[in-house]
Design a protein around this motif. Structure first.
Motif, short mmCIF file in Angstrom:
data_model
loop_
_atom_site.label_atom_id
_atom_site.label_comp_id
_atom_site.label_asym_id
_atom_site.label_seq_id
_atom_site.Cartn_x
_atom_site.Cartn_y
_atom_site.Cartn_z
N ASP A 1 0.82 -1.21 0.00
CA ASP A 1 0.00 0.00 0.00
C ASP A 1 0.85 1.27 0.00
OD1 ASP A 1 -2.64 -1.34 2.15
OD2 ASP A 1 -2.30 -1.49 -0.01
N SER A 2 1.99 1.20 0.64
CA SER A 2 2.84 2.39 0.79
C SER A 2 3.45 2.87 -0.52
CB SER A 2 3.96 2.11 1.80
OG SER A 2 4.75 1.01 1.36
N VAL A 3 3.45 2.02 -1.55
CA VAL A 3 4.08 2.41 -2.82
C VAL A 3 3.10 2.44 -3.99
CG1 VAL A 3 6.27 1.46 -2.01
CG2 VAL A 3 4.79 0.09 -3.53
N LYS A 4 1.87 2.06 -3.76
CA LYS A 4 0.88 2.04 -4.84
C LYS A 4 0.74 3.42 -5.47
CE LYS A 4 -2.08 -1.79 -3.39
NZ LYS A 4 -3.39 -2.18 -2.81
N GLY A 5 0.74 3.43 -6.79
CA GLY A 5 0.61 4.69 -7.51
C GLY A 5 1.93 5.42 -7.72
N ARG A 6 2.98 4.98 -7.05
CA ARG A 6 4.29 5.63 -7.20
C ARG A 6 5.33 4.70 -7.82
NH1 ARG A 6 7.09 7.08 -2.82
NH2 ARG A 6 6.22 5.45 -1.47
N PHE A 7 5.26 3.42 -7.49
CA PHE A 7 6.22 2.44 -7.99
C PHE A 7 5.55 1.55 -9.02
CE2 PHE A 7 9.12 2.13 -3.97
CZ PHE A 7 9.26 3.51 -3.98
N THR A 8 6.35 1.12 -10.00
CA THR A 8 5.86 0.18 -11.01
C THR A 8 6.87 -0.93 -11.20
OG1 THR A 8 4.69 1.96 -12.18
CG2 THR A 8 5.06 -0.10 -13.37
N ILE A 9 6.41 -2.16 -11.03
CA ILE A 9 7.27 -3.31 -11.25
C ILE A 9 7.03 -3.84 -12.65
CG2 ILE A 9 5.61 -4.99 -10.32
CD1 ILE A 9 8.00 -6.49 -9.08
N SER A 10 8.09 -4.27 -13.31
CA SER A 10 7.97 -4.84 -14.65
C SER A 10 9.08 -5.86 -14.84
CB SER A 10 8.03 -3.75 -15.72
OG SER A 10 9.27 -3.06 -15.67
N GLN A 11 9.02 -6.57 -15.96
CA GLN A 11 10.00 -7.62 -16.18
C GLN A 11 10.21 -7.87 -17.66
OE1 GLN A 11 8.45 -11.36 -14.67
NE2 GLN A 11 6.46 -11.03 -15.63
N ASP A 12 11.32 -8.50 -17.95
CA ASP A 12 11.61 -9.02 -19.27
C ASP A 12 11.68 -10.54 -19.09
OD1 ASP A 12 12.88 -10.12 -21.52
OD2 ASP A 12 13.97 -8.27 -21.90
N ASN A 13 10.61 -11.23 -19.49
CA ASN A 13 10.53 -12.67 -19.25
C ASN A 13 11.68 -13.44 -19.90
OD1 ASN A 13 8.21 -12.20 -17.88
ND2 ASN A 13 6.88 -13.38 -19.22
N ALA A 14 12.01 -13.04 -21.11
CA ALA A 14 13.01 -13.80 -21.86
C ALA A 14 14.35 -13.82 -21.14
CB ALA A 14 13.16 -13.22 -23.26
N LYS A 15 14.67 -12.72 -20.50
CA LYS A 15 15.96 -12.63 -19.82
C LYS A 15 15.84 -12.75 -18.31
CE LYS A 15 16.82 -8.63 -21.74
NZ LYS A 15 17.52 -7.36 -22.12
N ILE A 16 14.61 -12.92 -17.82
CA ILE A 16 14.34 -12.90 -16.38
C ILE A 16 15.06 -11.71 -15.75
CG2 ILE A 16 14.12 -14.21 -14.26
CD1 ILE A 16 14.35 -16.75 -15.72
N THR A 17 14.68 -10.55 -16.22
CA THR A 17 15.19 -9.31 -15.66
C THR A 17 14.02 -8.55 -15.07
OG1 THR A 17 16.95 -9.23 -17.31
CG2 THR A 17 16.45 -7.19 -16.14
N LEU A 18 14.21 -8.08 -13.88
CA LEU A 18 13.16 -7.40 -13.12
C LEU A 18 13.50 -5.93 -12.98
CD1 LEU A 18 10.56 -8.09 -11.43
CD2 LEU A 18 12.08 -8.14 -9.44
N ASN B 1 8.87 6.46 -8.60
CA ASN B 1 8.61 7.88 -8.80
C ASN B 1 8.11 8.51 -7.51
OD1 ASN B 1 9.23 7.58 -11.58
ND2 ASN B 1 7.11 7.07 -12.06
N SER B 2 8.15 9.81 -7.47
CA SER B 2 7.67 10.55 -6.29
C SER B 2 8.25 9.98 -5.00
CB SER B 2 6.13 10.52 -6.23
OG SER B 2 5.57 11.05 -7.40
N LEU B 3 9.53 9.78 -5.01
CA LEU B 3 10.19 9.16 -3.86
C LEU B 3 10.08 10.02 -2.61
CD1 LEU B 3 13.22 7.65 -5.72
CD2 LEU B 3 11.70 6.36 -4.23
N LYS B 4 9.97 9.36 -1.48
CA LYS B 4 9.84 10.02 -0.19
C LYS B 4 11.01 9.59 0.70
CE LYS B 4 4.80 9.57 -0.46
NZ LYS B 4 3.59 9.05 0.22
N PRO B 5 11.35 10.39 1.69
CA PRO B 5 12.42 9.99 2.61
C PRO B 5 12.17 8.62 3.25
CG PRO B 5 11.94 12.29 2.89
CD PRO B 5 10.90 11.77 1.94
N GLU B 6 10.92 8.29 3.49
CA GLU B 6 10.61 6.99 4.09
C GLU B 6 10.83 5.82 3.14
OE1 GLU B 6 8.65 9.72 4.01
OE2 GLU B 6 6.53 9.17 3.78
#
Length: 124
Positions: A62-79, A84-89
């Motif tokens: 919940d603390s990162v929803k709307g700010r962080f996005t996870i994605s991947q490249d399946n072929a290379k198994i790269t994550l 965005n909108s980083l906070k000190p916490e």
């Protein structure tokens, strides 16, 4: 031997962005897996940030929803983790993790393979 290598950490001011990458090697790309990002701040327990399965279904803390996005490249198994909108916490050591099988939850005990971590520091 499965190895995970993170990169992309650094120091930014609040409101800034960073993109983390995690390259996996030694894991058979045709097998089902779940990969995720976890973080641990000084004096705190490690917590799940975001996970994604091989089919692309993702889950966020919940603390990162709307700010962080996870994605991947399946072929290379790269994550990836676009932060965005980083906070000190958000300051913490960020770890990439992988488990065989599907994404059940973000409990770190469910993940067998771990990277060495990359530091993210956000100043106010």
């Amino acid at each position: 031997e499965v190895q995970l290598v993170e990169s992309g950490g650094g120091s930014v001011q609040a409101g800034g962005s960073l993109r983390l990458s995690c390259a996996a090697s030694g894991y058979t790309t045709s097998l089902t897996y779940c990969m995720g990002w976890f973080r641990q701040a000084p004096g705190k327990e490690r917590e799940g940030v975001a996970i994604i399965n091989r089919g692309g279904i993702d889950t966020y803390a919940d603390s990162v929803k709307g700010r962080f996005t996870i994605s991947q490249d399946n072929a290379k198994i790269t994550l990836y983790l676009q932060m965005n909108s980083l906070k000190p916490e958000d300051t913490a050591m960020y770890y990439c993790a992988l488990r065989a099988g599907g994404c059940a939850n973000m409990r770190d005990s469910q993940y067998f393979y771990w990277g060495q971590g990359t530091q993210v520091s956000v100043s106010s």
